[in-house]
Design a protein around this motif. Structure first.
Motif, mmCIF file in Angstrom:
data_model
loop_
_atom_site.group_PDB
_atom_site.id
_atom_site.type_symbol
_atom_site.label_atom_id
_atom_site.label_comp_id
_atom_site.label_asym_id
_atom_site.label_seq_id
_atom_site.Cartn_x
_atom_site.Cartn_y
_atom_site.Cartn_z
ATOM 1 N N PRO A 1 -25.046 24.071 34.629
ATOM 2 C CA PRO A 1 -24.413 24.392 33.340
ATOM 3 C C PRO A 1 -24.299 23.159 32.445
ATOM 4 O O PRO A 1 -23.202 22.728 32.074
ATOM 5 N N LEU B 1 -21.383 19.619 29.038
ATOM 6 C CA LEU B 1 -21.332 20.881 29.754
ATOM 7 C C LEU B 1 -21.783 22.011 28.825
ATOM 8 O O LEU B 1 -21.588 21.954 27.602
ATOM 9 N N GLN B 2 -22.357 23.042 29.426
ATOM 10 C CA GLN B 2 -22.861 24.171 28.656
ATOM 11 C C GLN B 2 -21.799 24.759 27.731
ATOM 12 O O GLN B 2 -22.070 25.092 26.571
ATOM 13 N N LYS B 3 -20.562 24.881 28.227
ATOM 14 C CA LYS B 3 -19.490 25.502 27.446
ATOM 15 C C LYS B 3 -19.114 24.681 26.223
ATOM 16 O O LYS B 3 -18.475 25.204 25.282
ATOM 17 N N ASP B 4 -19.501 23.421 26.211
ATOM 18 C CA ASP B 4 -19.150 22.538 25.095
ATOM 19 C C ASP B 4 -20.335 22.297 24.154
ATOM 20 O O ASP B 4 -20.374 21.289 23.432
ATOM 21 N N ASP C 1 -21.297 23.604 21.265
ATOM 22 C CA ASP C 1 -20.994 23.436 19.842
ATOM 23 C C ASP C 1 -20.295 22.115 19.551
ATOM 24 O O ASP C 1 -20.630 21.425 18.572
ATOM 25 N N PHE D 1 -28.692 27.032 27.951
ATOM 26 C CA PHE D 1 -28.105 27.494 26.699
ATOM 27 C C PHE D 1 -28.781 28.805 26.285
ATOM 28 O O PHE D 1 -29.859 29.150 26.777
#
Length: 462
Positions: A47, A116-119, A121, A216
């Protein structure tokens, strides 16, 4: 920090190394209206998402009197932006567990970051803010220049680190962009206005290459990258210089740098080489592997394994946008300087006169096919670097996808022809760094005139 994402040999489906063909994974390329080129390389598995932003130009684009300008500009990108002080930028980066690095080479500035993928943006926002909206605070400019001057002085106390700068200055000369090595004078001339002007001129859409790689959503990433970097001013595309091949000497040239406390001599033996896009690049890669590009090379076998004259001897064929050098590099104890140089020259002479054998060529091919994937295609960061090089040097994906086929296609005659044309033995350039009082007479042996300077003198060779 590199994160293991994929093994390159898994990109293809070979049963044996001899039949393997590496291939780049799927990616997309799009040119935005402002000229920015966007690559998307989606790979699931971890991720993580990596960003690589390239700005065309690099050291080639610097005014001769301001050598180091592109590197100072790159260093300052994160040290204050339109929305963050240097401390705030670091805090936000650390809070995301991200990484951010910026540096330059002969033809580009490279910004690399990982989040990390979730970050995604927040990560792309930080990267774009640093690349497109740096503030270049005056106090940070002064500190950056001071650090570089301190680093330059420290480098001159480290012969292994300094000799390459002496070589580049002496070999390429003052009229070639690769001979413009940052020194005390050029760094002292750089002002904040110079940095602002350089950034305004170079960090524009028509000079930008943005590569997004990792885990992503392609559609969302495409929209976000286009929105973020498509807002950059289009500007004027950097006009690449015409190739400037180093002039081949009409007689040998020798530079001797005196470091009185040195107990070893570092030396480089150089001659003109090729540029990255040369049609001979695969043959030269194979030849250089045998000559000085691996531990079991001709140079290392003789100078280290058999005689113990050094801990390591190597050769390099520079592959930059403009024609570079082809050189031997090593070091030895002061008292064995002459013996080591003569042995290196003898190995070069044998290579030139006898060439290589079919068995040696087969060994170089197997070595190349075994080391290229883990060295160049093992992580998404490495693949992103390859994509950037392809864009910078005007190469297609066949550069990778057909590499092993081109390796296999190199014949013994072609390899030995490359040796005859490039690995010459006459009118070479010698750079020696050591205790001049003990090796001065040795240096005189290799050229009709020795240029001598001390390691403590400002500047490099010119």
């Amino acid at each position: 920090m590199k994160r293991q994402v994929l093994l390159a040999m898994a990109l293809c489906a070979p049963t044996t190394l001899a039949t393997a063909q590496v291939k780049l994974p799927p990616y997309t390329r799009e040119a935005l209206p402002n000229g920015t080129v966007i690559y998307l390389l989606p790979r699931t598995g971890l991720p993580l998402v990596s960003f690589r932003v390239l700005v065309k130009g690099g050291a080639e684009s610097e005014p001769a009197s301001l050598a180091g300008l592109s590197a100072v500009t790159a260093e300052l990108l994160r040290r204050g932006t339109a929305g963050h002080t240097a401390a705030q930028f670091s805090e936000d980066l650390d809070g995301l567990g991200g990484t951010f690095f910026a540096g330059t080479d002969e033809q580009s500035t490279s910004i690399t970051a990982e989040f990390l993928q979730k970050d995604f943006d927040r990560g792309i926002a930080l990267v774009s803010e640093a690349a497109l909206h740096p503030a270049f605070p005056e106090d940070e400019v002064r500190k950056a220049l001071s650090r570089r001057l301190d680093g330059l002085r420290s480098m001159k106390d480290n012969p292994g680190g300094a000799i390459n700068s002496y070589y580049r200055s002496f070999f390429f000369g003052s009229t070639h962009p690769y001979g413009h090595v940052p020194d005390e004078a050029s760094l002292d001339h750089i002002r904040r206005d110079d940095i602002l002007a350089y950034h305004k001129r170079m960090y524009v859409g028509r000079n930008l290459i943005v590569i997004v790689a990792g885990d992503f959503d392609p559609a969302a990433a495409k929209a976000r990258a286009a929105e973020t970097f498509g807002a950059a001013p289009a500007g004027t595309a950097y006009a690449w210089m015409a190739d400037q091949a180093p002039t081949r000497n009409t007689s040998p040239k020798v530079l001797l740098i005196d470091k009185p406390d040195a107990t070893q001599t570092y030396f480089i033996i150089a001659q003109p080489g090729v540029r990255r896009a040369t049609p001979d690049r695969v043959a030269l890669m194979l030849v250089n592997t045998l000559f000085g590009g691996r531990f079991t090379s001709l140079l290392n076998e003789e100078l280290r394994v058999k005689t113990g004259l050094t801990y390591g001897a190597s050769s390099r064929v520079e592959m930059a946008r403009l024609t570079g050098g082809l050189y031997i590099s090593t070091y030895t104890k002061t008292e064995t300087t002459e013996k080591a140089i003569d042995m290196a020259l003898d190995i070069l002479k044998r290579l030139q006169e006898k060439g290589i054998t079919a068995e040696q060529l087969a060994s170089a091919k197997a070595y190349t096919k075994g080391t290229y994937p883990p060295e160049r295609l093992q992580t998404v960061d490495e693949i992103a670097q390859v994509l950037g090089e392809m864009e910078l040097f005007g190469l297609g994906r066949d550069e990778v996808d057909q590499l092993f086929a081109r390796v296999d296609a190199v014949t013994l005659d072609q390899a030995n022809d490359a040796i005859k044309r490039y690995y010459r033995t006459g009118n070479l350039t010698f750079v020696l760094l050591g205790n001049a009082s003990k090796i001065r007479d040795v240096a005189k042996k290799y050229g009709p005139q020795v240029v001598e300077r001390t390691a403590r003198q400002p500047g490099w060779a010119m």
